[in-house]
Write a protein that holds these residues in place. Structure first.
Motif, PDB file in Angstrom:
ATOM      1  N   LYS A  65       7.225  -2.153   7.666  1.00  0.00           N
ATOM      2  CA  LYS A  65       6.751  -2.483   6.314  1.00  0.00           C
ATOM      3  C   LYS A  65       6.409  -1.221   5.528  1.00  0.00           C
ATOM      4  O   LYS A  65       6.729  -1.106   4.336  1.00  0.00           O
ATOM      5  N   HIS A  66       5.756  -0.267   6.183  1.00  0.00           N
ATOM      6  CA  HIS A  66       5.390   0.975   5.507  1.00  0.00           C
ATOM      7  C   HIS A  66       6.642   1.692   5.013  1.00  0.00           C
ATOM      8  O   HIS A  66       6.692   2.182   3.875  1.00  0.00           O
ATOM      9  N   ALA A  67       7.664   1.759   5.871  1.00  0.00           N
ATOM     10  CA  ALA A  67       8.890   2.460   5.494  1.00  0.00           C
ATOM     11  C   ALA A  67       9.566   1.799   4.302  1.00  0.00           C
ATOM     12  O   ALA A  67      10.077   2.487   3.406  1.00  0.00           O
ATOM     13  N   LYS A  68       9.571   0.487   4.253  1.00  0.00           N
ATOM     14  CA  LYS A  68      10.208  -0.214   3.130  1.00  0.00           C
ATOM     15  C   LYS A  68       9.451   0.040   1.826  1.00  0.00           C
ATOM     16  O   LYS A  68      10.056   0.200   0.761  1.00  0.00           O
ATOM     17  N   GLY A  69       8.116   0.066   1.912  1.00  0.00           N
ATOM     18  CA  GLY A  69       7.342   0.361   0.711  1.00  0.00           C
ATOM     19  C   GLY A  69       7.549   1.782   0.242  1.00  0.00           C
ATOM     20  O   GLY A  69       7.702   2.043  -0.970  1.00  0.00           O
ATOM     21  N   ARG A  82       9.206   3.080  -3.303  1.00  0.00           N
ATOM     22  CA  ARG A  82       8.499   4.032  -4.167  1.00  0.00           C
ATOM     23  C   ARG A  82       9.389   5.234  -4.486  1.00  0.00           C
ATOM     24  O   ARG A  82       9.458   5.684  -5.643  1.00  0.00           O
ATOM     25  N   ALA A  83      10.061   5.755  -3.477  1.00  0.00           N
ATOM     26  CA  ALA A  83      10.924   6.911  -3.701  1.00  0.00           C
ATOM     27  C   ALA A  83      12.065   6.589  -4.663  1.00  0.00           C
ATOM     28  O   ALA A  83      12.414   7.410  -5.524  1.00  0.00           O
ATOM     29  N   LEU A  84      12.661   5.411  -4.510  1.00  0.00           N
ATOM     30  CA  LEU A  84      13.725   5.005  -5.424  1.00  0.00           C
ATOM     31  C   LEU A  84      13.207   4.948  -6.862  1.00  0.00           C
ATOM     32  O   LEU A  84      13.851   5.443  -7.791  1.00  0.00           O
ATOM     33  N   ALA A  85      12.023   4.343  -7.045  1.00  0.00           N
ATOM     34  CA  ALA A  85      11.455   4.209  -8.383  1.00  0.00           C
ATOM     35  C   ALA A  85      11.075   5.564  -8.963  1.00  0.00           C
ATOM     36  O   ALA A  85      11.352   5.869 -10.133  1.00  0.00           O
ATOM     37  N   ALA A  86      10.427   6.391  -8.156  1.00  0.00           N
ATOM     38  CA  ALA A  86       9.961   7.688  -8.641  1.00  0.00           C
ATOM     39  C   ALA A  86      11.115   8.592  -9.043  1.00  0.00           C
ATOM     40  O   ALA A  86      10.988   9.409  -9.966  1.00  0.00           O
ATOM     41  N   SER A  87      12.255   8.436  -8.367  1.00  0.00           N
ATOM     42  CA  SER A  87      13.420   9.269  -8.683  1.00  0.00           C
ATOM     43  C   SER A  87      14.301   8.670  -9.778  1.00  0.00           C
ATOM     44  O   SER A  87      15.261   9.313 -10.213  1.00  0.00           O
ATOM     45  N   GLY A  88      13.977   7.436 -10.187  1.00  0.00           N
ATOM     46  CA  GLY A  88      14.831   6.768 -11.173  1.00  0.00           C
ATOM     47  C   GLY A  88      16.238   6.570 -10.662  1.00  0.00           C
ATOM     48  O   GLY A  88      17.215   6.715 -11.405  1.00  0.00           O
ATOM     49  N   ALA A  89      16.363   6.193  -9.397  1.00  0.00           N
ATOM     50  CA  ALA A  89      17.663   6.139  -8.722  1.00  0.00           C
ATOM     51  C   ALA A  89      18.677   5.275  -9.466  1.00  0.00           C
ATOM     52  O   ALA A  89      18.359   4.168  -9.921  1.00  0.00           O
ATOM     53  N   ASP A 104       0.836  -1.199   0.000  1.00  0.00           N
ATOM     54  CA  ASP A 104       0.000   0.000   0.000  1.00  0.00           C
ATOM     55  C   ASP A 104       0.872   1.251   0.000  1.00  0.00           C
ATOM     56  O   ASP A 104       0.559   2.247  -0.658  1.00  0.00           O
ATOM     57  N   ALA A 105       1.980   1.221   0.759  1.00  0.00           N
ATOM     58  CA  ALA A 105       2.893   2.360   0.772  1.00  0.00           C
ATOM     59  C   ALA A 105       3.621   2.506  -0.565  1.00  0.00           C
ATOM     60  O   ALA A 105       3.838   3.629  -1.047  1.00  0.00           O
ATOM     61  N   LEU A 106       3.982   1.417  -1.171  1.00  0.00           N
ATOM     62  CA  LEU A 106       4.609   1.453  -2.496  1.00  0.00           C
ATOM     63  C   LEU A 106       3.625   1.970  -3.547  1.00  0.00           C
ATOM     64  O   LEU A 106       3.985   2.767  -4.427  1.00  0.00           O
ATOM     65  N   ASP A 107       2.374   1.495  -3.480  1.00  0.00           N
ATOM     66  CA  ASP A 107       1.287   1.990  -4.337  1.00  0.00           C
ATOM     67  C   ASP A 107       1.719   2.051  -5.798  1.00  0.00           C
ATOM     68  O   ASP A 107       1.625   3.094  -6.461  1.00  0.00           O
ATOM     69  N   ALA A 108       2.188   0.928  -6.292  1.00  0.00           N
ATOM     70  CA  ALA A 108       2.779   0.885  -7.632  1.00  0.00           C
ATOM     71  C   ALA A 108       1.809   1.294  -8.731  1.00  0.00           C
ATOM     72  O   ALA A 108       2.218   1.813  -9.773  1.00  0.00           O
ATOM     73  N   ALA A 109       0.513   1.076  -8.524  1.00  0.00           N
ATOM     74  CA  ALA A 109      -0.472   1.387  -9.557  1.00  0.00           C
ATOM     75  C   ALA A 109      -0.526   2.880  -9.876  1.00  0.00           C
ATOM     76  O   ALA A 109      -0.956   3.271 -10.964  1.00  0.00           O
ATOM     77  N   THR A 110      -0.093   3.719  -8.929  1.00  0.00           N
ATOM     78  CA  THR A 110      -0.150   5.169  -9.160  1.00  0.00           C
ATOM     79  C   THR A 110       1.175   5.739  -9.665  1.00  0.00           C
ATOM     80  O   THR A 110       1.269   6.944  -9.907  1.00  0.00           O
ATOM     81  N   LEU A 111       2.179   4.915  -9.834  1.00  0.00           N
ATOM     82  CA  LEU A 111       3.448   5.386 -10.379  1.00  0.00           C
ATOM     83  C   LEU A 111       3.322   5.588 -11.888  1.00  0.00           C
ATOM     84  O   LEU A 111       2.553   4.886 -12.570  1.00  0.00           O
ATOM     85  N   ASP A 112       4.089   6.506 -12.430  1.00  0.00           N
ATOM     86  CA  ASP A 112       4.053   6.715 -13.874  1.00  0.00           C
ATOM     87  C   ASP A 112       4.822   5.597 -14.590  1.00  0.00           C
ATOM     88  O   ASP A 112       5.453   4.739 -13.952  1.00  0.00           O
ATOM     89  N   ALA A 113       4.754   5.606 -15.903  1.00  0.00           N
ATOM     90  CA  ALA A 113       5.330   4.513 -16.691  1.00  0.00           C
ATOM     91  C   ALA A 113       6.833   4.384 -16.458  1.00  0.00           C
ATOM     92  O   ALA A 113       7.366   3.269 -16.410  1.00  0.00           O
ATOM     93  N   SER A 114       7.525   5.509 -16.309  1.00  0.00           N
ATOM     94  CA  SER A 114       8.968   5.455 -16.106  1.00  0.00           C
ATOM     95  C   SER A 114       9.308   4.802 -14.774  1.00  0.00           C
ATOM     96  O   SER A 114      10.224   3.973 -14.691  1.00  0.00           O
ATOM     97  N   ALA A 115       8.564   5.154 -13.725  1.00  0.00           N
ATOM     98  CA  ALA A 115       8.825   4.576 -12.412  1.00  0.00           C
ATOM     99  C   ALA A 115       8.474   3.096 -12.385  1.00  0.00           C
ATOM    100  O   ALA A 115       9.184   2.288 -11.765  1.00  0.00           O
ATOM    101  N   ARG A 116       7.386   2.715 -13.042  1.00  0.00           N
ATOM    102  CA  ARG A 116       7.044   1.284 -13.099  1.00  0.00           C
ATOM    103  C   ARG A 116       8.102   0.516 -13.885  1.00  0.00           C
ATOM    104  O   ARG A 116       8.440  -0.624 -13.544  1.00  0.00           O
TER     105      ARG A 116
END
Length: 249
Positions: free
Chosen positions: A203-207, A211-218, A89-101
């Motif tokens: 668990k929330h922190a890990k998600g 998400r932050a790593l994906a959203a930033s394209g780390a 739920d914290a990762l919430d992958a469905a709301t990430l944009d195509a680049s982050a997914r």
């Protein structure tokens, strides 16, 4: 970088993807143990009462026996969308944009009990099996998975590994000694700098971190890179004992 996540006991039902394709999963070298565990779960499901006992299912969850019976034929969804619960739920992958997914697909694996580590975008069916379950006809899951997963990870040469799994799932597939990695423990700091580990919020922190790593394209290829990224993005990550870091929240 490879980010290793634990799975969740709760999962979304159904799906629209094609049935499970073992050859298309992350770490295809794990096909043999995958076949072994799937066969054992399907066989167990022939006796609903016994399966419910083994899997510790109450009356409201007995339908999950049917999920296991249909592992080879039921529809799939991407693993990161299959799992629910606090982390996902914290990762919430469905709301990430195509680049982050796309980043999730390249850099994240979720360590399931029946399939081993699967890519975030790999299609998997609904199932019920936890790391500590003893399945009739199988040795302990650690014996099924640990050496095979370690060897498969070594051959895959994933570079730097950020291990966010619980200890139970990390035991099913230890990161090879020659692969640079860190194991993450989530902590909070109280008055006077006292540190304590967290359970639910772990668990929330890990998600949220994933998400932050994906959203930033780390672009993270080492612990030093991770620490630089964390400082830039407002995360507190501190090296601890050899091979471990603390995520302070």
């Amino acid at each position: 970088m490879l980010v290793l996540l634990p799975p969740s006991e709760t999962k979304r039902p159904g799906g629209e993807g094609m049935p499970l394709d073992l050859d298309a999963l992350f770490l295809p070298a794990l096909r043999a143990p995958r076949e072994t565990v799937i066969d054992a779960l399907v066989a167990l499901s022939a006796d609903e009462d016994e399966a419910a006992r083994v899997l510790k299912l109450g009356a409201k969850r007995r339908h999950e026996v049917a999920d296991n019976a249909a592992l080879r034929t039921s529809p799939t969804v991407p693993a990161v969308d299959r799992y629910t619960g606090v982390l996902f739920d914290a990762l919430d992958a469905a709301t990430l944009d195509a680049s982050a997914r796309s980043w999730l697909g390249r850099h994240v694996a979720i360590h399931s009990a029946p399939f081993g580590p699967v890519g975030a975008l790999d299609g998997i069916p609904a199932y019920r099996l936890a790391a500590g379950t003893s399945v009739p006809g199988l040795p302990a899951l650690r014996r099924v998975w640990a050496d095979a997963t370690r060897d498969a990870l070594e051959r895959a040469a994933p570079g730097f590994v950020l291990d966010l799994r619980s200890e139970a799932y990390a035991a099913l597939g230890p990161v090879p000694a020659g692969v640079p990695s860190v194991y993450v423990r989530v902590v909070t700091e109280g008055d006077g700098g006292a540190v304590r580990a967290l359970n639910h919020f772990n668990k929330h922190a890990k998600g949220a971190l994933t998400r932050a790593l994906a959203a930033s394209g780390a672009q993270v290829d080492s612990l030093d890179d991770l620490l630089v990224w964390a400082g830039r993005e407002g995360w507190i990550i501190r090296p601890q004992a050899a091979g471990e870091v603390s995520l302070v929240v």
